[in-house]
Every structure is written in C-alpha cells, then in structure tokens.
Design an enzyme around this catalytic site. Sequence first.
Site: not given
Ligand code: NOJ
Length: 548
Positions: A41, A45, A223, A278
């Site tokens: 597709d 995945d 994140d 992050e």
């Molecule tokens: C950090 C992520 O690495 C990024 O790709 C995403 O758009 C933003 N946080 C929001 O979740």
Amino acid sequence: MAASDLARARHRDPDGERGSWWRHGVFYQIYPRSFQDSDGDGVGDLPGITARLNHLNDGTPGSLGIDAIWISPFYRSPMADFGYDVADYRDVDPRFGTLHDFDELLGQAHERGIRVIVDLVPNHTSDQHPWFQEARSSLHNPKRDWYVWADPKPDGSPPNGWRSVFKPVGPAWTLDKATGQYYLHLFLPQQPDLNWWNPEVRTAMDEVMRFWLDRGADGFRVDVAAALVHDPRLREEPTASGARRRWPRYWGLPDVHEIHRHWRKLLDASGDHMAVGEVSNDPARRLVRYYGRNDELHLSFYFHFMQQPWKAGAFRRAVAEFEAALPEGTWPNYTLSNHDRPRAASRYGPGRARVAMMMLLTLRGTPFIYYGEEIAMTDVPVPADRVVDVDGRDPERTPMQWDSSDGAGFTSGSPWLPIGPDSGTVNVERQRDDPASMLSFTRRLSWFRRSSAALRWGRFQAIGSSRTVFAFLREAPGERLLIALNFSETPRRLRLGSLAATEPARLELSTDPARRPGAVDLRRLELGSNEGVVVRLRQRGNRWTADR
Ligand code: NOJ
C-alpha cells in the site's frame, strides 16, 4: 577539561552501572511509515520491520549489530501528524498492522537480542480519541477536565496569547463552537493537550505504559516530555516574542519533574526498562534538569549537540559541557538525525557522513542512529504536490533505500513519499558487499564498538584544543583507544604531545577504506580530509596519561 572535572567524570562512571543495556547498546530509530512496506500500500508497517530485523542484527558482523530499536508511533491515528495524534493508545493502526503483528515483531526482535522501545505520546491525544470526544460532548462531561479548556476573552478571542509550534505559528487555542470554550493544543488543533493536573489523566497514562510493558516492550521514547504541565492560571506571556525566546509558561514547568520521577519508579520497578525523553534543545547545563538526581528519565535527548555547526571545537565543547553537567550516576546520549530534523548527511555535506558516524559511535554515551543513516541517506526533495507533512519534515522521512528497484525494495506499490533520486547507488543491496561502502564502514564500526569495553562504557577524555581535529581517549581496564576526527577538508597531522612520543599504537579503524589496520607511529600520523580513526594504545594499567 580541568582536573576537578576529570575527577568528577571518573567518579561518575560507576562500573556497577555498566551492564544496563540502554547505556552500552546502540539504538536505531525506525519511522514505521518509511522502513518497509509488506502489503504494497506504499506505507511501511510492522510486518515490514519484522522482515528486516536481520539487517539490524542477525548476530553476525554482516548485520548492523543494533541493540535496540525505537519505533515512532504506530497506534490508531487519523495521521494529522502521522501518528503523533493518537486515537487509541492500545491498538495498532490498521495501516501498520495489528497487535498480533506487534507481538510477532517483539518476539523476533528479542530473539535477536534487540530490545524494543515504543513512542509514548502523553502531552496530547488526537481530537478523535474517545477521551476528547467525550470531553467535548458537554461542559459537564466527567472527561471534560482531562483536557485544558478556557472561556474566550470578552471580545471572543482566545484566553491568552500562547502559541502553537508548527509553522505558521498560530494560537495554541481552538474554539469548540458547541460548548463555547477554547481548548489548548501546543501542536495542531487536531492534537488537544491533556490536562496533567488531573490525577485521572496520570493514572490513565500509567495504564497505557503498563499495557505496552506487559506485552514485552522494553521502554519508551517520550514525546514532548517536558511540556506536559501548563500554568494552571493560564497566565499571559509578557510578549509574543518573549514567548518564542525562552520557555513560556506552558513548556517545561518544574512540576513536570514529579511526573518523570513517578515514571522512573514505575519503569524501574517493573523490570529492566527505560525511558528517553524528548525534552528540549537546551544546552547541557539546563538539559540535565531532566535527569534529576538520576531519578527521572533514564536519558534525555541532547539536541543541542545535533545543532552544532560542523566544527571540531563546537562538538568538543558540546560534549565537554554535557560531561561536566551530568548529575552523578547519569549517562550521556548522542544523536545526529531524527524524523523532525534534516538528515546529518545533508546538514554536514558530502564526505562527512562517516566521520559523523564515527563520532556518534565512539563518544561516551548511548548512540541513536536514524534509519538510513547507515547508508548515508540524504534529505529527498519533495515536490509541492507531494508534500504531506504540516511542518516541512517530509524530506527526512522518505522510504528506506534497500535496493535499486523502482520502489527501492521498500514497496511494490506507490510509495507515500518519493524515493530518493540517489537510490540507485545509495542503497543497502549495493553497499552490502562493497567493503568500501558506508554500510560496510558502519557495520565494522558498530561491531568494533560491541567488542570494546572502552567504547561501550569506558571513560572519556578530550585531548587538545585543535580547531580542526576533535580527539579523545576512551579507556576501560585493559583497553585504551584514541579517536581522532578531522573536521576539515585538508589533511592534518595529529599533535598529541607526550602521548605520541611514548605510545606504540595500532590503527584499528579508519573512515578511509584505503587505510588498512596496523601499526602506526603517532608522531607521524596524518589524517586525510574528513578522516576519522580509532587507534589502540598500549594499555597502562587504568591510569589517564593523555594530559601529561
Ligand atoms: C515531537 C515529535 O517528534 C514530532 O514528530 C511531533 O510532531 C511532535 N512531537 C508532536 O507530537
């Protein structure tokens, strides 16, 4: 490094910690849409990842020798931000497969000694998540307070001037017409922020974490980990420009540390798990707040390092600052590319990918390789009519280049993003059997690292202050290595002072395939343009001699 810093650096390297897999292993980030498509597709995945695990580690030096993978989100999602807008934290989006596919991937990875960490997205959900659907259904819904709501100002405008981050930067508030209130979103309007002041939200996210840990996941990449908590009084920023210059009231509030400490306990109590956050682009002295007293996230990405210009001094400084700032017992980490930033091979320019990879895999700290970095993939120009990301990040997210076929071995269908125009030459198949290729170099380096205690967990000592050569020692009992990286286009003679005069040495690895391993005279060792070397020095007990 001053003597006192060195003493602290020694102290900070407790051998008892050397066994943690997330400290001495090499991580590899997989952006699942782009790694391998198994059903034609055009979108990668989970079964595709499983099929490619041998590339990462089949137990032999013919593979990359990777210890752990971080898979970017594969949960159910409307894909407004390609999975960073989660509609169900406990299910796999059908485009990526099923929970069964995840279990299969995990089992196969573990069989190969590869740990798997998944992406936890706790700051926001999708606006399609049932929690938000419930929350927006009425002012009095029990889930209303799971998100951040506020009344409009008397003139109908948003409650304050907080800004969302995607360009063009706009208000962080969207009006929900049905209930007449604004909701907060630091990212897209389709990504409403959760209200972390609400204890039910905390419990719900604990359950999400347990769900994946119980399935066998080894940890999380977290994140936007620093921005979970917002000023509960929703106070205005002094000026809009001020809000962009420093952390505003909705990013990085100290209250977040309590959440990180709680997660650390949860992860440590449930096994040998880890979290990498992050958190920020901060320089080291501020970044290390997120390590706490070695009681918060296990690692926090050091993006400041990634942002350095291609200069030996800049990287030497960034490393020294991190080494000096790390709280006792904590551990550095390094990364040069990810799905949000232009690829390293594009940022630094041609000919530098190898020396960048050598730096990444020889510094003291956990390295994170981004898929494709091992073959020096570069950013792919994406024509306007194929742009799909809201924030210009398509070029660094294009399909993995496995071979020179039309779909680059990534797909038999039509790929969701264009394949790199260089895929005829920059691909795994082409590089696999070529001893002079980037892939062969990366494999050699990675397996050398696996065999080297000094590189995996040994001490670090920068040498000299050259503007063009970043040189350092790595040392563990029984092993001393010198790493020297020439950041310039012109050949450079190494200046190692007394170290060169006294040390018999053997060159183990060079970025230059023409330079063979063997004895070298450090007084005469010249590095070619953009050349990096790993040199084994005679072991002298467990003492530092470099700065004498
Ligand atoms: C950090 C992520 O690495 C990024 O790709 C995403 O758009 C933003 N946080 C929001 O979740």
